[in-house]
Write an enzyme that holds these catalytic residues in place. Structure first.
Site, short mmCIF file in Angstrom:
data_model
loop_
_atom_site.label_atom_id
_atom_site.label_comp_id
_atom_site.label_asym_id
_atom_site.label_seq_id
_atom_site.Cartn_x
_atom_site.Cartn_y
_atom_site.Cartn_z
N ASP A 1 42.46 75.36 14.65
CA ASP A 1 41.79 75.14 15.93
C ASP A 1 42.28 76.22 16.88
O ASP A 1 43.33 76.83 16.65
CB ASP A 1 42.15 73.74 16.45
CG ASP A 1 41.75 73.53 17.89
OD1 ASP A 1 40.57 73.73 18.20
OD2 ASP A 1 42.63 73.21 18.71
N ASP B 1 45.23 70.17 17.28
CA ASP B 1 46.04 69.42 18.24
C ASP B 1 45.27 68.36 19.02
O ASP B 1 45.87 67.50 19.65
CB ASP B 1 46.66 70.39 19.26
CG ASP B 1 45.64 70.90 20.26
OD1 ASP B 1 44.54 71.32 19.83
OD2 ASP B 1 45.92 70.86 21.47
N ASP C 1 39.97 67.31 16.89
CA ASP C 1 40.44 67.83 15.59
C ASP C 1 40.83 66.71 14.63
O ASP C 1 40.97 66.96 13.43
CB ASP C 1 41.66 68.73 15.79
CG ASP C 1 41.34 69.96 16.62
OD1 ASP C 1 40.24 70.51 16.44
OD2 ASP C 1 42.18 70.35 17.45
#
Length: 600
Positions: A298, A488, A492
């Site tokens: 990410d 995080d 996600d």
């Protein structure tokens, strides 16, 4: 008595599972534990009650060995069970994001109702600081909305009439009325929950190396034990020797070292991980890390710091800075907080008088500060106020704030979500190992492209929703790839959970951490490398432990069966078989402890 409780109460699941396995023609660790410990227990019971039927030098007790085997194997299963319970707790936390109450408009009046009672078509009212209770389209008002749970991006999004809002996101400032279009299971938040449940149900159970080996080992031991009895009895007619040799085979093959091999290595790896700021939540993950083909990252909060900071400014005058920080300290916005932090680093205090504060969504703020008109905002805002731009600043990945005081552009700030210093090093680590690196983000293409190229990703994908990330991971897995996902945010969590190896960084939400197999407790992204290496070393130790556990059995079983007796008159007594078994257990423990000192 205590040994009996451990054997038949604590160890009852081994008997049950062994019987069920035999019904399905499966010989696994349960059968080996059940047979090995039962032989040791009942042999000891015979020694205790009828010692006279055995030679004096063979009257040894093995209650402690049987109890120890069951205890160690149960410890390993407890570690596994605890990680599975934790794996489902994040679903409850995710559902807690939904507001409990909501206000709807009925006949021109506001009525408070439980949020779950909202139906499609209701006109819902939301004010600053409140959570949006359903998905819908704005019909009145405008506001800035924190959609980080959906996109992972820290900057609020400006919403106006005709725009869509998502349930569970937070209205930072402003006021809106929207018409509910999706409620209950149809909301985006509930779709994320659905993806998480789907990920948990589909995530493949990693095959236990010990179980796979045991599937062949157990039947072989049982056959050897039976053959030993038959050969001794029919060749010598000595029933006592036949029984003792057969029992010695089972005792030396008793899985004390096997029971320790995996859990002691996991305990050691978990302990070393904690020292390094790495939490292994799923012990099974150690076995699959070596097979990873694709590492997905990410962006915001993972590859970048996840918060904005001033990286450049030409404002040096302390009085101007004092006016700016006095204004920005009154505003609840990530960019305003970054400016305040910058001023505080220069020991500037917000002690000026602020009046007529006006926040203009998506543009900036203005107010009277000690009688002067102060404007802080983007280029559009200053141009609308007919303030000429004196400093023409462009920045690919950051945000430029211009400062206007009494109709004059006096300076600017450049703010950006800085790339983590160790991000490039981590990506290079994976690329050197032939692992493809991918950046997935909900941010726009220009920012994603800038960050991706700076760090060196093989592939960059932007403007993605949580479902898009999830489906990307799923697509790779259907192609036979083993996927590692590092993230995080709430957005996600489905992908972290769906991936073969999910890693959550310390700055992440509780929900992403609950979804992860590994959690980085420190802020350094380089912890990913340590987690990767520690997993590899942990797997090596497990394999080595299993090797030593089986090699002792392989060498000891023929001796226990009496191979040396015809030539040297040596017959391995059960007590020496137990000693050999204990020695293999000690070697397994010492080997696992090496992880505490090995350089990672």
């Amino acid at each position: 008595m205590f040994a009996g409780i451990v054997q038949f109460y604590s160890g009852s699941e081994f008997y049950t599972s062994a019987i069920n396995g035999l019904k399905n023609r499966l010989a696994d660790m349960n059968l080996l534990v059940a047979v090995g410990t039962s032989v040791a227990f009942f042999y000891s019971l015979v020694v205790l009650i009828y010692p006279e039927i055995l030679p004096e030098n063979m009257r040894n007790l093995y209650f402690d060995s049987a109890a120890a085997i069951i205890t160690f194997v149960l410890i390993g299963r407890y570690l596994e069970h605890r990680s599975k319970i934790k794996a489902s707790e994040f679903l409850k936390k995710l559902l807690d994001l939904k507001p409990q109450k909501a206000r709807i408009e009925v006949d021109g009046k506001e009525v408070e109702i439980p949020a779950e009672n909202i139906v499609n078509g209701d006109t819902v009212i939301v004010r600053a600081g409140e959570k949006i209770p359903a998905d819908g389209k704005i019909i009145e008002g405008s506001a800035e909305v924190d959609e980080s749970m959906l996109t992972g991006e820290s900057l609020p999004v400006v919403k106006k009439k005709g725009d869509t809002v998502i349930g569970g996101t937070i209205l930072i400032n402003g006021f809106i009325k929207f018409r509910a279009e999706k409620t209950g299971k149809d909301t985006v938040l509930n779709q994320i929950v659905k993806l998480l449940l789907e990920a948990q149900s589909k995530k493949p159970r990693i095959g236990r190396l010990a179980d796979r080996i045991t599937a062949y080992f157990v039947p072989a031991i049982l056959i050897v034990s039976i053959l030993t009895f038959d050969i001794w009895f029919f060749s010598s007619g000595n029933l006592q020797y036949a029984i003792l040799s057969s029992i010695s085979v089972l005792i030396i093959a008793c899985p004390c070292a096997l029971g320790l091999a995996t859990p002691i290595a996991i305990v050691s790896a978990v302990g070393r991980g904690a020292k390094e700021g790495i939490l292994f939540k799923s012990p099974e993950i150690i076995e699959i890390v070596k097979d990873v083909d694709v590492a997905i990252f990410d962006k915001t909060g993972t590859v970048t710091e996840g918060r904005f900071a001033v990286v450049e400014s030409n404002v040096e005058d302390k009085e101007i800075l004092k006016a700016i920080v006095s204004l920005e300290s009154k505003v609840n916005h990530p960019l305003a907080k970054a400016v305040v932090e910058y001023a505080e680093s220069k020991e500037i205090k917000p002690d000026m008088n602020v009046e007529n504060l006006n926040v203009i969504h998506g543009k900036g703020v203005k107010a009277l500060v000690d009688g002067k008109e102060v404007i802080i905002g983007n280029r559009t805002m200053l141009e609308e106020k007919d303030i000429p731009i004196e400093f023409n600043v462009e920045h690919i990945s950051g945000t430029v704030l211009y400062i206007g005081i009494d109709g004059k552009n006096v300076g600017y700030f450049i703010l950006e979500d800085a790339i983590r210093k160790d991000a490039k090093y981590v990506v290079e680590f994976f690329k050197k190992r032939g692992i493809r690196t991918v950046l997935l983000t909900g941010d726009n293409y220009s920012v994603a492209s800038y960050v991706g190229k700076e760090v060196g990703f093989d592939e960059i994908n932007a403007e993605l929703l949580p479902e898009d990330k999830y489906r990307y991971v799923e697509k790779l897995q259907k192609e036979g790839k083993k996927v590692l996902f590092i993230g995080d945010g709430i957005n996600d969590a489905p992908s972290i959970s769906r991936a073969d190896v999910g890693i959550a960084v310390s700055t992440g939400t509780d929900i992403s951490k609950e979804a992860g197999d590994i959690i980085l407790l420190k802020s350094e992204l380089s912890g990913v490398i340590k987690a990767f290496r520690l997993s590899e070393e942990g797997l090596k130790v497990i394999k080595q432990n299993l090797f030593w556990a089986y090699i002792y059995n392989t060498l000891g079983i023929p001796i226990a069966a009496g191979v040396l007796y015809p030539f040297y008159g040596i017959l391995l007594k059960p007590v020496f078989a137990a000693i050999a078994m204990s020695f293999s257990s000690v070697s397994v423990v010492l080997n696992a402890l090496r992880l505490q000192f090995k350089k990672i």
